[in-house]
Design an enzyme around this catalytic site. Structure first.
Site, PDB file in Angstrom:
ATOM      1  N   ASP B  44       0.828  -1.203   0.000  1.00  0.00           N
ATOM      2  CA  ASP B  44       0.000   0.000   0.000  1.00  0.00           C
ATOM      3  C   ASP B  44       0.871   1.265   0.000  1.00  0.00           C
ATOM      4  O   ASP B  44       0.635   2.207  -0.746  1.00  0.00           O
ATOM      5  CB  ASP B  44      -0.907  -0.059   1.244  1.00  0.00           C
ATOM      6  CG  ASP B  44      -1.667   1.221   1.490  1.00  0.00           C
ATOM      7  OD1 ASP B  44      -2.710   1.396   0.858  1.00  0.00           O
ATOM      8  OD2 ASP B  44      -1.212   2.032   2.314  1.00  0.00           O
ATOM      9  N   GLU B 116      -2.217  -5.254  -3.579  1.00  0.00           N
ATOM     10  CA  GLU B 116      -1.259  -4.529  -2.733  1.00  0.00           C
ATOM     11  C   GLU B 116      -0.206  -5.477  -2.167  1.00  0.00           C
ATOM     12  O   GLU B 116       0.985  -5.135  -2.109  1.00  0.00           O
ATOM     13  CB  GLU B 116      -2.000  -3.809  -1.598  1.00  0.00           C
ATOM     14  CG  GLU B 116      -2.830  -2.628  -2.098  1.00  0.00           C
ATOM     15  CD  GLU B 116      -3.527  -1.875  -0.981  1.00  0.00           C
ATOM     16  OE1 GLU B 116      -3.798  -0.677  -1.170  1.00  0.00           O
ATOM     17  OE2 GLU B 116      -3.810  -2.471   0.080  1.00  0.00           O
TER      18      GLU B 116
END
Lengths: 223, 223
Positions: B44, B116
């Site tokens: 992320d 992610e």
């Protein structure tokens, strides 16, 4: 580069190849169009990644939730403003006349945003490796101290849990004063807890921050 | 590495030196303790920085606010789930029996989180330069399309502005169904607008997401 800026560079630990980048990083939006908000956007991301990566490697067994909370503690406004004060950044800020008069060089949000902008500027000036090394230096004592778990909870949560653990009524928060204009308000909140004689007051740039500040003080009185 | 995983690697555009990293990245928490949540945390941050940096250089005159909104559009769950579907990631997910039965391989949040995690895994496997190059490939058409300004506003905001511009009453949102357990709920929201005969329904993993989905559908009907 002036002597004054040289002192800042020494504190930061970085000599800029491009001195304009540093100047822009310390220029608040109130001081003109070449201000630091775009650098702040970039710096925020860089800091977030460097801290995430460091926590990932330092705490190989810790959950994503605990890493998130530790990162939030390390990158929040309060911590960045502490760093800014270590750099005596307030002395170097370039502010518009309004912010100068109202003490913008002391405001936590401006100090914190400027630290992020400086991180963005260093990244553009010297790349990821240099920036990572610097950030790890700046953060060394905080990274050595930080631990996963309860201490990352915010003060309101800790206060609530403290009182619940003693079967005592929960605190209430009341805004007792709001001053300043729209984007520059100061909230004063009173935290009321049965059994604390003196009232506990917190001040902050939002209602939430003022409540957290009040809760932190209440915890100090109770513990 | 199996043939099946090789197909995934080809789609991603990266051959892992450490195959365990990829396996962990595609393993949902429901499937055991060596799951992908820590990698997701790391990924992320990396994605966020790479997109921030790219927007910074591509849009030298654009404000921090517009860059923020463009980044939010590029890294939100919906966009990541689209990427996941391009990689046909659902076919490779390692899920626990409960998630398998309930169709977890189609759920947007699981698909997005896994993308992610894969980004985190590639970063650990090959470093920043390789990861940046890959991400810019994955995002090339979206980066070519994205523009600062109104289109980055969320559907509820756009719907409100659309109705205000026509002096019509504002929409109301009502939660009509909530199902599932605490960390895995599905909300159904009805968006009511005077002058739209048929009711508009949105579904999402939070009330907010369900409202946004309903607003998006209402906009499609209105325009």
């Amino acid at each position: 580069m002036t002597d004054k800026l040289n002192r800042l560079l020494n504190k930061l630990g970085h000599q800029f190849a491009d001195a304009d980048l540093l100047k822009r990083a310390i220029t608040h939006r109130s001081a003109g169009s070449r201000h630091n908000e775009r650098l702040e956007f970039l710096g925020d991301s860089i800091l977030s990644l460097v801290i995430a990566e460091t926590l990932y490697h330092r705490f190989p067994e810790v959950s994503e939730g605990d890493m998130s909370r530790m990162r939030a503690t390390l990158v929040r406004e309060k911590t960045l403003a502490e760093l800014a004060r270590e750099f005596e950044l307030g002395d170097y800020l370039i502010l518009g006349p309004g912010e100068l008069k109202s003490g913008g060089y002391r405001r936590e949000s401006i100090l914190a945003d400027t630290v992020e902008a400086i991180i963005g500027a260093i990244y553009l000036d010297a790349g990821m490796e240099v920036t990572r090394t610097l950030l790890l230096n700046w953060y060394a004592p905080r990274l050595d101290e930080i631990r996963p778990g309860a201490e990352q909870k915010d003060p309101k949560t800790r206060l609530q849990e403290f009182l619940q653990g003693r079967r005592r009524p929960l605190p209430s928060y009341v805004v007792v004063k709001v001053k300043g204009e729209a984007h520059n308000q100061e909230f004063t909140v009173q935290c009321e807890i049965e059994g604390i004689a003196s009232s506990v007051i917190g001040v902050g740039s939002s209602r939430r921050k003022a409540e957290q500040a009040a809760a932190e003080k209440a915890l100090e009185q109770l513990k």
